[in-house]
Motif scaffolding. Structure first.
Motif, PDB file in Angstrom:
ATOM      1  N   VAL A 177       0.837  -1.209   0.000  1.00 48.33           N
ATOM      2  CA  VAL A 177       0.000   0.000   0.000  1.00 48.33           C
ATOM      3  C   VAL A 177       0.865   1.249   0.000  1.00 48.33           C
ATOM      4  N   GLU A 178       1.886   1.270   0.839  1.00 50.26           N
ATOM      5  CA  GLU A 178       2.751   2.452   0.931  1.00 50.26           C
ATOM      6  C   GLU A 178       3.488   2.707  -0.382  1.00 50.26           C
ATOM      7  N   SER A 183       3.898   6.254  -5.184  1.00 52.23           N
ATOM      8  CA  SER A 183       3.832   6.492  -6.625  1.00 52.23           C
ATOM      9  C   SER A 183       2.764   7.529  -6.948  1.00 52.23           C
ATOM     10  N   PHE A 184       1.625   7.449  -6.254  1.00 49.97           N
ATOM     11  CA  PHE A 184       0.537   8.403  -6.490  1.00 49.97           C
ATOM     12  C   PHE A 184       0.955   9.826  -6.128  1.00 49.97           C
ATOM     13  N   LEU A 185       1.862   9.963  -5.158  1.00 55.12           N
ATOM     14  CA  LEU A 185       2.303  11.293  -4.725  1.00 55.12           C
ATOM     15  C   LEU A 185       3.031  12.055  -5.831  1.00 55.12           C
ATOM     16  N   LYS A 186       3.429  11.378  -6.889  1.00 55.50           N
ATOM     17  CA  LYS A 186       4.076  12.068  -8.010  1.00 55.50           C
ATOM     18  C   LYS A 186       3.139  13.093  -8.638  1.00 55.50           C
ATOM     19  N   TYR A 187       1.826  12.872  -8.511  1.00 55.27           N
ATOM     20  CA  TYR A 187       0.865  13.816  -9.091  1.00 55.27           C
ATOM     21  C   TYR A 187       0.814  15.146  -8.340  1.00 55.27           C
ATOM     22  N   ALA A 207       3.490   7.808 -13.638  1.00 56.84           N
ATOM     23  CA  ALA A 207       3.634   7.634 -12.187  1.00 56.84           C
ATOM     24  C   ALA A 207       4.033   6.213 -11.800  1.00 56.84           C
ATOM     25  N   GLY A 208       4.137   5.323 -12.781  1.00 54.41           N
ATOM     26  CA  GLY A 208       4.493   3.944 -12.480  1.00 54.41           C
ATOM     27  C   GLY A 208       3.348   3.128 -11.916  1.00 54.41           C
ATOM     28  N   THR A 462      -8.844  11.126  -6.204  1.00 57.92           N
ATOM     29  CA  THR A 462      -8.486  10.803  -7.583  1.00 57.92           C
ATOM     30  C   THR A 462      -9.294  11.654  -8.560  1.00 57.92           C
ATOM     31  N   SER A 463     -10.532  12.003  -8.199  1.00 66.62           N
ATOM     32  CA  SER A 463     -11.321  12.905  -9.046  1.00 66.62           C
ATOM     33  C   SER A 463     -10.683  14.281  -9.106  1.00 66.62           C
ATOM     34  N   ALA A 464     -10.168  14.763  -7.970  1.00 63.63           N
ATOM     35  CA  ALA A 464      -9.507  16.073  -7.946  1.00 63.63           C
ATOM     36  C   ALA A 464      -8.219  16.046  -8.760  1.00 63.63           C
TER      37      ALA A 464
END
Length: 503
Positions: A177-178, A183-187, A207-208, A462-464
């Motif tokens: 999960v971490e 990876s999501f934090l790249k956005y 973002a991988g 994720t919508s934002a």
């Protein structure tokens, strides 16, 4: 004496410039009109980011005119509240993760108040059980005590129970999960370092995260050698609660679901829908409530939107910020997007008292505050949770199920029902790996689709994130890169406000 000629000369000089000023003003292009269909977190975020990022230039000095169309009487989309006996509870999208940075920034910008979700103020002592339809296959220790020391002891014992049952696989699950969250934090990196994405595939690959959408969550977890019991029980319970589906959801949706079961979760005091309302109010938007868009036609130089009220609107740019799966918008020319089904989640709110006999128990106090269930088609609900304990024999519960809860079924689960409210949400896509994504750009012009990202994962955040990309896409394609204010882009990056890294 000398001041009068100077003053007269100044007046004459100003008048001599008026034709030039008038000429310049009349030559300036009119402000473009952006029409957004949907007032949820996606639509309101597009409006916010268009306002926040736009920077006037000599060729486009005027900011866009923004219209938002909402078919219901209130903004928020799938963020909504329900009132039972004078108490207000989240009915739709209910929790936010501590690393949901857009939502945190919205909250700070709009002066909203953060609160932990209902019934989780004492997360450490909240009881939890896994029900297989006949018995609880796992149940945490439950002690009714307000003493912090007792709560900590109970928390320690329950952690030991979990570790004894699932072992080091719990650590492997957390690591998975971490890694996904990182990876999501790249956005959230500074926009000048991030591309503007025209497709969801590009956005995920950058973002991988793309490979996680090509395989099921179960495949991913087997690869990291999680014990089968953890997958069958705890992880199945989590995916059923958060997405109403099994561990056969795609890997990214599953990882997001697991992240939503961690600590530090929060919501907005008074309802998460206030984020959408606040963004709309602060973005100089013309809001059209109770107005459903029936058709969107591209007429060569602009889009014509026709509504159920018989109104027609001309728009230079149109953004669809609502799932196209269950609305009946006619497009001319027609558009082509992959077929998908929305997973319906039935949220049933009951004020009353659970029946311990239904669970094979002798007292209500023996029933865990959160009851999760295994993947079994004969089980009539995904979860039952206590939202608020009013009195010893009076509580408000929230039930998630895949099918409507009939009165007869509710009467067997509850010994008393004072108030019942049912809501049917077309909540999120039915996830199937490998996922196929609709495009952000629905035509070759300026028709955009925020909800294309939902097939990766569907949450408020994720919508934002998708909306921010669509806003940048509009600015880069319609206005040109020069109209994007890099200082505004930079100032909204979480990296510039480290106070939001943790709650």
């Amino acid at each position: 004496m000398s001041s009068k000629p100077s003053f007269s000369f100044l007046i004459l000089f100003i008048f001599s410039l008026l034709p030039l000023i008038f000429c310049i003003s009349t030559n300036a292009p009119p402000p473009p009109t952006v029409c957004i269909v949907g007032s949820g977190i996606g639509g309101s975020s597009v409006a916010h980011f268009l306002r926040h990022y736009f920077h006037p230039t000599p060729t486009q000095p005027n900011p866009p005119i923004i219209n938002i169309f909402e078919r219901r009487s209130i903004v928020g989309g799938r963020m909504a509240t329900v009132s039972i006996g004078g108490e207000t509870f989240e009915a739709g999208a209910s929790i936010l993760h501590p690393k949901n940075y857009h939502a945190l920034n919205y909250t700070k910008l709009l002066g909203l108040k953060i609160k932990p979700p209902p019934s989780s103020e004492d997360d450490d002592s909240m009881s939890f059980g896994i029900w297989d339809g006949k018995k609880f296959v796992f149940k945490t220790l439950q002690v009714d005590s307000k003493f912090p020391v007792v709560q900590k002891i109970v928390s320690f014992v329950n952690s030991f129970y979990l570790f004894f049952r699932y072992g080091f696989s719990l650590l492997k699950m957390n690591s998975f999960v971490e890694s996904t969250v990182d990876s999501f934090l790249k956005y959230y990196e500074r926009p000048e370092t991030r591309p503007v994405f025209e497709t969801v595939d590009e956005m995920l690959k950058w973002a991988g995260l793309y490979n996680l959408t090509t395989r099921t969550l179960q495949d991913e977890l087997i690869d990291i050698k999680l014990c089968p019991l953890l997958i069958e029980e705890l992880i199945t319970v989590i995916t059923r609660i958060n997405y109403g589906q099994s561990v056969y959801v795609s890997g990214l949706a599953g990882a997001v679901s697991l992240a939503g079961s961690g600590g530090g979760l929060w919501s907005i005091e008074g309802g998460n829908w206030q984020m959408a309302a606040g963004l709309i109010n602060s973005s100089d938007v013309s809001l059209h409530l109770n107005e459903e868009i029936q058709s969107i036609s591209y007429l060569g130089e602009y889009y014509e939107l026709n509504s159920t009220k018989g109104n027609s609107y001309s728009c230079d740019i149109t953004v669809v910020a609502t799932p196209l799966d269950e609305v009946n918008i006619q497009f001319t020319p027609s558009i082509s997007i992959p077929e998908r089904n929305l997973q319906h989640t039935h949220a049933t709110f009951v004020r009353g008292l659970l029946n311990p006999a239904y669970f094979g128990l002798k007292a209500v106090a023996e029933i865990p505050e959160l009851v999760g269930t295994l993947e079994d088609p004969d089980l009539p609900f995904s979860s039952i949770s206590v939202l608020k304990q009013h009195y010893e024999k009076d509580a408000t519960y929230k039930i998630f199920s895949r099918e409507p809860m009939a009165d007869a079924l509710l009467d067997s689960i509850f010994s008393a029902r004072l108030h019942t409210i049912r809501i049917n949400w077309g909540a999120y896509p039915h996830y199937e790996a490998p996922e196929v994504f609709a495009p952000f750009i629905l035509d070759s012009q300026h028709l955009y689709y925020v909800n294309a990202f939902e097939n990766a994962a569907s949450t408020m955040e994720t919508s934002a994130v998708a909306a921010e990309n669509v806003a940048r896409l509009i600015l880069s394609r319609y206005f040109s890169e020069a109209s994007m204010d890099s200082s505004n882009l930079k100032s909204f990056s979480p990296a510039a406000d480290t106070s939001h890294w943790d709650l």
